[in-house]
Structures are given as C-alpha cells and as structure tokens.
Design an enzyme around this catalytic site. Structure first.
Site: not given
Ligand code: PEP
Length: 249
Positions: A9, A11, A93, A95, A163, A169, A209
């Site tokens: 992703n 973003k 998601h 976000e 998630e 992040g 992460s």
């Molecule tokens: C995400 O935004 O779906 C995500 C898992 O981000 P990151 O891998 O950077 O933690």
C-alpha cells in the site's frame, strides 16, 4: 490451499518517478508462485498497470466509492479502478476510517460495489492501542468484520487484513502469540458466518510494520496468508525481501 498474497500500500506516496521501483519489482518477478500486489495512488494506477502488465505483479486501488458513478467530486468508482487496470481494492484502511470517518456500513457498501464490479476487496480491521489495553481487541475486530464484510463474500472476492492501528507505521509489532490469537479468531468467525469451505478459503493478511527482517517469523504464524505492507512496499529491494520470505514460508 489459500494462495499467499504480498500486498503493498503506497498510500499518498509516489509520482511518475516511483515507477522505476515498480519496474524493478516487475522484472524481478516476471511470474510468481504467490500473489504480489501493489496499490499505488490513483494517479499512477494506469501507468503502474502498464509497467507490470507482463509480470507477476498485480495493481490495486486504495479506496473506491460505494456508488457506481455520479456526482461525487474527487472520488473514484470501482469501475474506474478496473478500467485503469486494477484487480483489487483496499477498503476500510484505518487511515480512511480515521481521516474520512468511514464506518463499517460505509466499508461494507463499498465492498459490495467493488465485488459487483469484479474487484477483489481487501477489507482492513484492527484495534487502537487504547482498545488493546482495555482487552477489547477481539470484540473490536469481530464487530468490524461483522459490519464491514458483505454477505456475498467468498475466497475469490474477499481478503481480510488484520492491521492493529498502533502497529501501522510505528515499528511496533504485536507478539506472534497476539497475531495468532486474532487470526485464529478471524478464521473461526469466517467459518461460522460463511461455512467451513468458504471460511477456509478467505485469505487473512497481517499488516503493521512488516519489514524484511520480521516477515519470516510473522509468516510462520497460523492463519497468516500474507501481509499488507505500507512503508516497506515503497522500495523494490525491501518489498522483495518480504515477498521472498512469504514464498519460502
Ligand atoms: C499499512 O498502512 O497498511 C501498513 C501496514 O503500513 P506499515 O507497513 O508502514 O506499518
């Protein structure tokens, strides 16, 4: 057997210059024993699909509108994603749930439209740190799954990504036991709702992460069929480490 999936992703990151990394990834995986997906920003979808069209890398969107078309300035429909070369779309998601106030009902409506258009929906669920500390993780994840996943879901049109919001992040990752607990719980819920055959066929991704250095141990956890990756999907070298760990798992 569920086919493994490494999904990236991007973003709100990436311009035309980022297609060099995508091209590198496409060259590294002309075909692949596992599914590889990159979800770039909408502005890059068409060019990304061109760059990857003869490779093992598929392209997806990061969101779509619940309506098929109409007066929704700035939004993108499922049909438009398909037309630009996407085969999948990330929905719900955290976000988007936070930044745009998306509810479970919104996510379900979007997923219905995406499925009807022929897109694979990757529906995201996950608890906040506050909810985990209050021991509400399974209630939150169960509620989001019940509310966000449409009735017509199958292993062909749905992937669910766990998630934890606090792991996205941040460099923080749940313990392998915590991941196993949630993924086993999600599998049980899917089997109860859709029956054993469909419930077993829906893939479950872990996201938060994931890096080349921790991917192998996460992919060893029961009911983890792959990963949804943010930051580490932006560079071909990093994402390849995750893809290779998944292929070897
Ligand atoms: C995400 O935004 O779906 C995500 C898992 O981000 P990151 O891998 O950077 O933690």
């Amino acid at each position: 057997m569920r086919r493994k999936l490494a999904a990236g992703n991007w973003k709100m990151n990436g311009t035309g210059a980022s297609l060099a990394d995508l091209s590198e990834l496409a060259q590294r995986y002309p075909d692949s024993a596992i599914d590889i997906l990159i979800c770039p920003p909408a502005t890059l979808l068409h060019r990304a699909a061109e760059v990857t069209k003869t490779s093992g890398v598929a392209i997806g969107g990061q969101d779509c509108h619940a309506a098929q078309s109409g007066a929704h300035t700035g939004d993108v429909s499922a049909q438009m994603l398909m037309d630009a070369g996407a085969s999948s779309v990330i929905l719900g998601h955290s976000e988007r749930r936070v930044d745009h106030g998306e509810t479970d009902a919104d996510v379900r409506a979007k997923a219905q439209t995406a499925m009807e258009a022929g897109l694979l929906s990757i529906i995201c669920v996950g608890e906040s740190l506050e909810q985990r500390e209050a021991a509400n993780t399974l209630d939150v994840v169960g509620g989001q799954m019940a509310g966000s996943i449409p009735d017509q879901s199958t292993g062909e049109n749905l992937v669910v990504a766990y998630e934890p919001v606090w792991a996205i992040g941040t460099g923080k990752v749940p313990t392998l036991e915590q991941i196993a607990e949630v993924h086993d719980f999600m599998r049980t819920l899917l089997e109860k709702r859709f029956g054993e055959s469909i419930g077993q066929s829906i893939r479950l991704l872990y996201g938060g992460s994931v890096k080349p250095g921790n991917a192998a141990e996460i992919f060893g956890v029961s009911n983890v069929d792959g990963a949804l990756v943010g930051g580490a999907s932006l560079k071909a070298a990093d994402f390849s480490g995750i893809i290779d760990a998944l292929a070897d798992a």
